[in-house]
Design an enzyme around this catalytic site. Sequence first.
Site, short mmCIF file in Angstrom:
data_model
loop_
_atom_site.label_atom_id
_atom_site.label_comp_id
_atom_site.label_asym_id
_atom_site.label_seq_id
_atom_site.Cartn_x
_atom_site.Cartn_y
_atom_site.Cartn_z
N THR A 1 6.86 13.15 -25.99
CA THR A 1 8.11 12.77 -26.22
C THR A 1 8.67 13.37 -27.62
OG1 THR A 1 7.70 10.66 -27.36
CG2 THR A 1 7.85 10.71 -24.88
N ASP A 2 9.91 13.13 -28.29
CA ASP A 2 10.11 12.97 -29.69
C ASP A 2 9.80 11.48 -30.26
OD1 ASP A 2 11.00 13.83 -32.11
OD2 ASP A 2 12.56 14.88 -31.25
N TRP A 3 10.07 11.51 -31.41
CA TRP A 3 9.81 10.32 -32.27
C TRP A 3 10.48 9.12 -31.72
CZ3 TRP A 3 6.84 10.55 -36.75
CH2 TRP A 3 6.73 9.29 -37.53
#
Length: 786
Positions: free
Chosen positions: A324-326
């Site tokens: 995932t991203d942040w």
Amino acid sequence: MKIKNLALAALVALACLPNAQAQKGKTSKALKAQATPSPTDIDQKVEELLAKMTLEEKVGQMAQITLDVVGKGENRYSSIEPLQLDEAELKKALVDYKIGSVLNTANNRALTPEKWYSVISQIQEVATKDTRLGIPVIYGVDEIHGATYTAGATMFPQQIGQAASRNRELVRRGAEITAYETRASSIPWNFSPVLDLGADPRFSRQFESFGEDPYLAAELGVQMIDGYEGVRNNIGHPEHVASCMKHFLGYQVPTSGKDRTPTTISETELREYHLPSFKAAIDAGAHTIMINSGIINGVPVHSNHDILTKLLKEELGFKGLVVTDWGDIEYLHTRDRVASTHKEAIMMAVNAGVDMSMIPYQYEPFCNGLVELVKEGKVKEERINDAVRRILRVKYALNLFERPTTNPKDYPLFGSKAFEQAAYQMAAESITLLKNEKNVLPLAKSAKVLVTGPNANSMRTLNGAWTYSWQGEKVEEFTGKYNTILEALQQELGKKNVTYVPGVSYKADGKYYEEVAENIDQAVAAAKGVDAIILCLGENTSTETPGNLSDLYLSDLQTELAQKLAATGKPVILVLNEGRPRVISRIEPEVQAVVQAYQPGNFGGDALADVLSGDVNPSGKLPYNYPRYPNALVPYIHKPAAEQGKVAGVYNYEADYSPQYEFGHGLSYTTFTYSNLELSKPQLLANEQLTVSVTVKNTGSREGKETVQLFTSDLYASGITPDVRRLRRFEKIALKPGESKTLTFTLTPDDLAYIDRNGKKTIEAGEFEVRIGDQAQKFTLVGHTF
């Protein structure tokens, strides 16, 4: 710091490249011992280890935390300086919760290679010695234009500038150096390259992309992956890293133009424009991929099974790690509201196809929640096993089980002159000359100039965000030995010939950035005593949400400065130092030259000074359309109807398709002519290739480099309106005065395909046109549609 002999610089840098050494058999015995295990061996080891793992251990491998979580400090969001690890927090995360990955730096600040080695060695010591199975952590960082979170590393131009260079070799070389210096920091995983289609100039991260053309992004993306991973993807080699394609899919075109906001993209557009660069990277063997933080057609991508599993894993056959991203799993609940609880968000994302969650702070809810979901039957353990297999494969491929850290003492070329020369060369070839009335450039070496503008004396703006810190605000702490534009021009022209008045300056205000007038009248007065004005405008550094804006025009203060200086009657050379094309139509007619420098890195000042003085002949080409107005953001890939002036009965030419400068534009101090465009045949069958040749001649008085760009146009298509033109091939060549070269390109029917209304690739019989420079020829694709 200046480099005058580019040919010598290129040879020296190439000879010192780590991959070049390995390919010539000159790798040391220690490095040879680190060869990547075979896929069969890796799969066997993965299955043996997976069979031993508890559910909790598997889930821990799927969790990734940021470094501050295990640093000493008052909370998980920041650490004391200098950074020290908190042994209790480290053991809680790695031993109790079995966390498998750590990312980022601490306190948003770059560390030295020695500090990185110390910190990551401590982390790996706990992971490999204090846990039941001794599985090493995989450490990842955003090293997007050099080893950006390592003090002393070599900084290259941002990706948008690299795209402007149109130089595949330089892009690969920069990635090789970045991989070397990232491994010198004991980091094996790089969240790069950005393969998003950067088609929206409003977007705060356009500078991180290769621009708005799918073919250009695919070609340069593959070069960057080859540089990071090696051409054989042998990431176990201690001079290679695992690459991470991002952000899958359709991230940089939100409807609002603002980061992480919703968009609508048809299946046709998604596959025609956004997918090709990722497909090429997957085919090139990239090991990991990061997911788009946004929402497409109402569905957050992190919960989209059609995109993450059906398209990515099944159709494209991606076998690597999906991260995932942040904080994006939690956002499914808190921001996007498709999940009523955080636990439901975890279920949605993991079932959609996410393998690892970049949490990054509060990891307990993810770990506990995912274990509960498996026990409740809401997430199948086989989905967990699939995710962990993908994670472990990357860890084994990186040789982390054999060598969890890499010591900076084994990397003698770190920050070397040869690496710096490669960065300079990339900066020099990226700079794009957009306008040059009456050949005001190059400047005479004896010219007296006024240097002014907020970007004239800033290393921060030369580098951009993701440089020593997230927003780039800490750049000046690390760049004392490099030259700003002002300092480079003082060296090039002599201090006595350079007058400096800021005129406008940037003023930090928390997360956001304001401008203040600084002696505009003094700058105007100083212009009276010079031969030319070098006006350095653009924007301050920012990325992601802090970089969102509502007005694409150049700021009011910068516009005022430009207009007052132009009124002096002295030649104005506008230098643009910006992450996206800020609209300059209010001042462009009044300046005599326009030079786009993008964000060229630590050697950008030197490279720009050499371009302005004529030591370097500019050769960059725009990787996007430079818009003329904020309400006229038509990309170069567009439909015929976008060119309203060509439609019968429409006379509002002010509203016609008319970018300030078009994709592929870029001038030189010499001239090139194109002739003898020839096609191997007038008709092309479905199983045939078309050979296209053209002759290019340097008709000027000095040596120069030219990017030869081949475009095709489908003159008529059924069902889907064809694009006006598409880039299909390009090659950069160097020619001496009077020298000519004939280039040959090969096209196949597949190059002429388009995505139909059903999302299927279609190759359709009909008439096409090939255009290179001012040369054009038509041919016919015959046979049936297929």
